[in-house]
Every structure is written in structure tokens, then in C-alpha cells.
Write a protein that holds these residues in place. Sequence first.
Motif, mmCIF file in Angstrom:
data_model
loop_
_atom_site.group_PDB
_atom_site.id
_atom_site.type_symbol
_atom_site.label_atom_id
_atom_site.label_comp_id
_atom_site.label_asym_id
_atom_site.label_seq_id
_atom_site.Cartn_x
_atom_site.Cartn_y
_atom_site.Cartn_z
ATOM 1 N N ARG A 54 -0.514 -1.940 -18.515
ATOM 2 C CA ARG A 54 0.775 -2.535 -18.167
ATOM 3 C C ARG A 54 0.527 -3.537 -17.055
ATOM 4 N NH1 ARG A 54 5.212 0.829 -18.736
ATOM 5 N NH2 ARG A 54 6.166 -1.184 -19.133
ATOM 6 N N HIS A 55 1.141 -4.717 -17.172
ATOM 7 C CA HIS A 55 0.880 -5.764 -16.178
ATOM 8 C C HIS A 55 1.899 -5.772 -15.048
ATOM 9 C CE1 HIS A 55 -1.616 -7.140 -19.556
ATOM 10 N NE2 HIS A 55 -2.410 -7.502 -18.570
ATOM 11 N N VAL A 56 1.419 -6.096 -13.870
ATOM 12 C CA VAL A 56 2.295 -6.236 -12.696
ATOM 13 C C VAL A 56 1.975 -7.572 -12.019
ATOM 14 C CG1 VAL A 56 2.407 -3.741 -12.275
ATOM 15 C CG2 VAL A 56 0.620 -5.091 -11.152
ATOM 16 N N TYR A 57 2.825 -7.972 -11.099
ATOM 17 C CA TYR A 57 2.540 -9.087 -10.196
ATOM 18 C C TYR A 57 2.665 -8.559 -8.775
ATOM 19 C CZ TYR A 57 3.199 -12.561 -13.950
ATOM 20 O OH TYR A 57 3.091 -13.312 -15.084
ATOM 21 N N SER A 58 1.753 -8.973 -7.921
ATOM 22 C CA SER A 58 1.887 -8.590 -6.511
ATOM 23 C C SER A 58 1.517 -9.781 -5.629
ATOM 24 C CB SER A 58 1.016 -7.366 -6.213
ATOM 25 O OG SER A 58 -0.339 -7.620 -6.519
ATOM 26 N N PRO A 59 2.033 -9.825 -4.393
ATOM 27 C CA PRO A 59 1.844 -11.015 -3.548
ATOM 28 C C PRO A 59 0.412 -11.168 -3.044
ATOM 29 C CG PRO A 59 3.148 -9.348 -2.405
ATOM 30 C CD PRO A 59 2.891 -8.824 -3.773
ATOM 31 N N VAL A 60 0.053 -12.407 -2.718
ATOM 32 C CA VAL A 60 -1.329 -12.678 -2.281
ATOM 33 C C VAL A 60 -1.507 -12.454 -0.783
ATOM 34 C CG1 VAL A 60 -1.760 -14.313 -4.146
ATOM 35 C CG2 VAL A 60 -0.927 -15.165 -1.935
ATOM 36 N N GLY A 62 -0.655 -9.843 2.674
ATOM 37 C CA GLY A 62 -0.255 -8.500 3.070
ATOM 38 C C GLY A 62 -0.411 -8.357 4.574
ATOM 39 N N LYS A 63 0.261 -7.364 5.134
ATOM 40 C CA LYS A 63 0.149 -7.153 6.574
ATOM 41 C C LYS A 63 -1.227 -6.592 6.920
ATOM 42 C CE LYS A 63 3.757 -5.108 8.445
ATOM 43 N NZ LYS A 63 5.059 -4.388 8.572
ATOM 44 N N ARG A 64 -1.663 -6.908 8.127
ATOM 45 C CA ARG A 64 -2.976 -6.439 8.563
ATOM 46 C C ARG A 64 -3.096 -4.920 8.430
ATOM 47 N NH1 ARG A 64 -5.673 -7.415 14.517
ATOM 48 N NH2 ARG A 64 -6.611 -5.344 14.598
ATOM 49 N N GLU A 65 -2.007 -4.203 8.684
ATOM 50 C CA GLU A 65 -2.041 -2.737 8.603
ATOM 51 C C GLU A 65 -2.433 -2.258 7.204
ATOM 52 O OE1 GLU A 65 0.212 -4.570 10.060
ATOM 53 O OE2 GLU A 65 1.041 -3.619 11.845
ATOM 54 N N LEU A 66 -2.053 -3.026 6.184
ATOM 55 C CA LEU A 66 -2.400 -2.632 4.813
ATOM 56 C C LEU A 66 -3.924 -2.590 4.633
ATOM 57 C CD1 LEU A 66 -1.742 -2.047 1.826
ATOM 58 C CD2 LEU A 66 -1.388 -4.505 1.498
ATOM 59 N N SER A 96 -8.643 -8.514 -1.911
ATOM 60 C CA SER A 96 -8.717 -7.787 -3.183
ATOM 61 C C SER A 96 -7.306 -7.348 -3.552
ATOM 62 C CB SER A 96 -9.648 -6.574 -3.082
ATOM 63 O OG SER A 96 -8.947 -5.467 -2.577
ATOM 64 N N LEU A 97 -7.145 -6.895 -4.797
ATOM 65 C CA LEU A 97 -5.817 -6.491 -5.262
ATOM 66 C C LEU A 97 -5.578 -4.984 -5.129
ATOM 67 C CD1 LEU A 97 -6.396 -9.301 -6.632
ATOM 68 C CD2 LEU A 97 -4.960 -8.553 -8.507
ATOM 69 N N CYS A 98 -6.665 -4.232 -4.910
ATOM 70 C CA CYS A 98 -6.565 -2.765 -4.908
ATOM 71 C C CYS A 98 -5.460 -2.228 -3.992
ATOM 72 C CB CYS A 98 -7.889 -2.118 -4.514
ATOM 73 S SG CYS A 98 -9.370 -3.032 -4.920
ATOM 74 N N PRO A 99 -5.370 -2.689 -2.728
ATOM 75 C CA PRO A 99 -4.356 -2.093 -1.838
ATOM 76 C C PRO A 99 -2.937 -2.287 -2.369
ATOM 77 C CG PRO A 99 -5.936 -3.399 -0.565
ATOM 78 C CD PRO A 99 -6.194 -3.697 -2.007
ATOM 79 N N HIS A 100 -2.645 -3.455 -2.932
ATOM 80 C CA HIS A 100 -1.305 -3.690 -3.478
ATOM 81 C C HIS A 100 -1.025 -2.739 -4.645
ATOM 82 C CE1 HIS A 100 -1.710 -7.473 -1.225
ATOM 83 N NE2 HIS A 100 -0.393 -7.523 -1.259
ATOM 84 N N ALA A 102 -2.364 0.170 -5.225
ATOM 85 C CA ALA A 102 -2.207 1.541 -4.721
ATOM 86 C C ALA A 102 -0.775 1.744 -4.214
ATOM 87 C CB ALA A 102 -3.224 1.813 -3.609
ATOM 88 N N LEU A 103 -0.234 0.725 -3.527
ATOM 89 C CA LEU A 103 1.150 0.840 -3.034
ATOM 90 C C LEU A 103 2.151 0.875 -4.184
ATOM 91 C CD1 LEU A 103 1.315 -1.514 0.105
ATOM 92 C CD2 LEU A 103 0.960 0.966 0.015
ATOM 93 N N ILE A 104 1.889 0.098 -5.226
ATOM 94 C CA ILE A 104 2.800 0.111 -6.385
ATOM 95 C C ILE A 104 2.779 1.497 -7.037
ATOM 96 C CG2 ILE A 104 3.237 -0.859 -8.690
ATOM 97 C CD1 ILE A 104 2.170 -3.559 -7.610
ATOM 98 N N PHE A 105 1.578 2.083 -7.157
ATOM 99 C CA PHE A 105 1.506 3.439 -7.722
ATOM 100 C C PHE A 105 2.291 4.413 -6.848
ATOM 101 C CE2 PHE A 105 -0.260 7.661 -8.220
ATOM 102 C CZ PHE A 105 -0.268 7.801 -9.607
ATOM 103 N N ARG A 106 2.143 4.267 -5.527
ATOM 104 C CA ARG A 106 2.752 5.199 -4.573
ATOM 105 C C ARG A 106 4.273 5.066 -4.498
ATOM 106 N NH1 ARG A 106 0.501 5.202 1.591
ATOM 107 N NH2 ARG A 106 2.256 3.786 1.939
ATOM 108 N N SER A 107 4.802 3.941 -5.025
ATOM 109 C CA SER A 107 6.222 3.623 -4.825
ATOM 110 C C SER A 107 7.173 4.517 -5.633
ATOM 111 C CB SER A 107 6.476 2.167 -5.202
ATOM 112 O OG SER A 107 6.306 2.007 -6.601
ATOM 113 N N ARG A 108 6.648 5.257 -6.610
ATOM 114 C CA ARG A 108 7.478 6.119 -7.446
ATOM 115 C C ARG A 108 6.821 7.497 -7.530
ATOM 116 N NH1 ARG A 108 9.728 2.050 -6.996
ATOM 117 N NH2 ARG A 108 10.785 0.684 -8.480
#
Length: 408
Positions: A54-60, A62-66, A96-100, A102-108
Motif C-alpha cells: 500500500r502506498h503512502v506519501y510523507s513529508p521530506v 522532520g523535526k530534529r527530535e524524530l 531516510s524514509l524509515c522514521p516517517h 514508523a510514525l505512520i504505523f504507530r498512528s493507528r
Amino acid sequence: MRDLDHRRLGRELGLFDTDPLMGAGLPYWLPDGAVVRHTLEEYVREAERAAGYRHVYSPVLGKRELYELSGHWDHYRDDMYPPMDVGGEQMLLRPSLCPHHALIFRSRTRSHRDLPFRMAELGGMYRSERSGVLGGLTRVRAIQLNDAHIFCTPDQAVEEAAGALGLISRAYADLGVRAARHRLSLPGGGGKYVADPALWRRATALLREVLEASGVPYEAVEGEAAFYGPKIDVQITDPAGRESTLSTVQIDFHQPERFGLRYTGPDGARHRPVMVHRSVIGSVERAVAHLLEEHGGAFPPWLAPLQLVVLPVGEEQEEHAHAVVREAVALGLRAEVSGRAEGSLGSRIRRSRLVPYQAVLGAREAEDGMLAVRLRDGRRPGVLPVAEFLRRVEGRVRARGTALWEPA
Ligand SMILES: [Zn+2]
């Protein structure tokens, strides 16, 4: 030896270029290059969709904390752009895209019934390469990555990683890319790897299982792992024999820990998923560079910026040639007329040497609704009715792969 450098071919074929005002390592894509890139990206999305992604889009950004949370800030900072101060916050261009993901997975809330969750994105990432090492499409500062993360149970990880290897080998067959070797990349000395020996051993054992089951020969090499885990690298070689990594498959226990990822098991309890990171064609930039060099600019028919050129012998056949091109375009093919104004028939044929299909239209052919067909490799399938010729070209393009023509 022919000069197969992708930078020269890219310039000569009008695919991409750079401008000092945009900056080194930031190539832009010209219309013909954009056609190749778009076709490649659509191919990847379609192959992934068919494989259950399944495809997603995420922003390029992110905050330093991420990136502190993901570990990139600690282990990968030298390759990242410096933070930008925005309204009292520090923002980073993502490495990299991994942190974004991971957050999308965690969101639900996720249940075992949602797994494996194969999350894919063709997304931008950034690397602050030194200007001295930049060149063409292989060392760039802005990268379009064909990425995916499969969130699954530990029991599913081997099958998912093996599925990713299968997707890679099918794509290589469609693209005409040869894998030079498979490498199991392990950590080396030095402090650039996260310390958790048990997780490294576990992930390495699973990747060995994937490689053994796939039957491909491989070599284990120390010092080539990602900072958070071991990986399978599919290596390619350029015409000069230099090796680089195109595709990767990783099994990662570390990021799910860092991000506190959970799913609800059949027992009702909360469990930790595994992340399988994988890329089928690596970055779009490196893939196109490699395809250019591998094929000397003669892309497989389905990827060629121009697939069919219609060559009227004289001006009297020009109108007819345009009608053939309109028919081809209506079938989804990329076709053009190269008319008398562009020179003699011989010179027009020479200029079309990389176009997979060349159709010559003389007075006889025009009258009979036929075309004298030539293939890029010098073969001449003969004089064919327009409709039959277009149907066969369309069939080859749909089938993908590198073959130009099938016997009728
Ligand atoms: Zn990843």
C-alpha cells in the motif's frame, strides 16, 4: 571500448543536466528523461501494488527530535544537512524514509490481522555529499528512493524478505539488469553501529535463512551494514567494472524498539513487530544511470522515451505517417514522425538508431496500408499491415522485458 559513461549518454540523449545555479549534485530531468523516470516509477508502483503493498506519501522534512529517536542524529549526522531553525524548532531534510513510516504505523492501533503491512513510497531523501564527489546521477544530494517497510510478526519476516528478493529479480528481468552478486552486509569495527549484539545476531540469522532458501550464492562482508541492522545488498557493476549497491533487503528489530511499535496479537496482548526495509530499484537516479550504461542508451522498448518512429520516404507520405502516429499514440505508444525536412531517409534512420521500432512508409506501403518495419538491432521483420504492426509493438511494450520482437 565505447564510452558508456551515463553522464555523456544522458547529455547526448537529452535526459538530464545540471546548472551551477541549482547546485552540484542536483540534476534536473529534461522531457525525455522525465518520460523514462515516470515509466520506471509507474512500473515499480504497479509491481508493488500487485505484490500487496500500500502506498503512502510523507513529508521530506522532520523535526530534529524524530531523527534523535530513530538514531540517525547519533549515527548518521555527518551525511545529513544541517538543521534549519523554523519558529524556534529545528527541522531537518530527511536522510531516510524509515522514521516517517514508523510514525505512520504507530498512528493507528494495529492488530495481527493487519500484518504484514507493506508500506511503500517513492519519496525524496537528502544527503549532504561533499561537492568533490558529485557527478551525474550516481552521487547526488537529492535522492528519489524506491522504499518500503514491511511491518510484520517475527514469524513472517523471512517470508516477507524472500518475497522482496523475488520482486527484485523479476524487476531485473523486466529491466535487463544483471545482479553481479548478493552480499550479506554485516557490521564492522568502529562506533557507527547501534550496540545490541543479540538483535544483530537474530537479524543476521534470519537474513542468512532468506539467502539460503533463495538459493543465490552470496558473500558476507563486514563493515557494510546499516547503522541499525544487517542487510542483503544486490550488487551491480558498471562498464568499468566498479561495483555498487542497487537493491537492498533488511530485517530490523532496532527501529520498532526505538519507536515503541506494537500490534495486538491473537492472545489480546501487545507485541513488537519487525520492520523489513527493502528497495527494489534503489534510487530512481542510480537506476536510470545504470540502465543507461547497461544498455548503452538503447532502453528496453517499454522504457524508451521514443518507442516508434515513422519515416515517410517522400513528402507525399507525410500525412499518412501522421495518421499512423496518431493511431500509435491512441494505443498508448510514444511515437513520432521523422519527415523529409529532417534529411535523407538514410540519415533519419541513423538518427533513430536507439528507437526500438522504425517504420518506413513509401508510396507502395501508403497505398496498401502497410509499413516496412525495421528493428533497432538491424532485423527487418518485413512489410506488415499497420494495425498488425502496432498491435505487436503494443504487445511487446505491455509484456515488458528486453525482447524487441516475437515470432508471429
Ligand atoms: Zn528504511
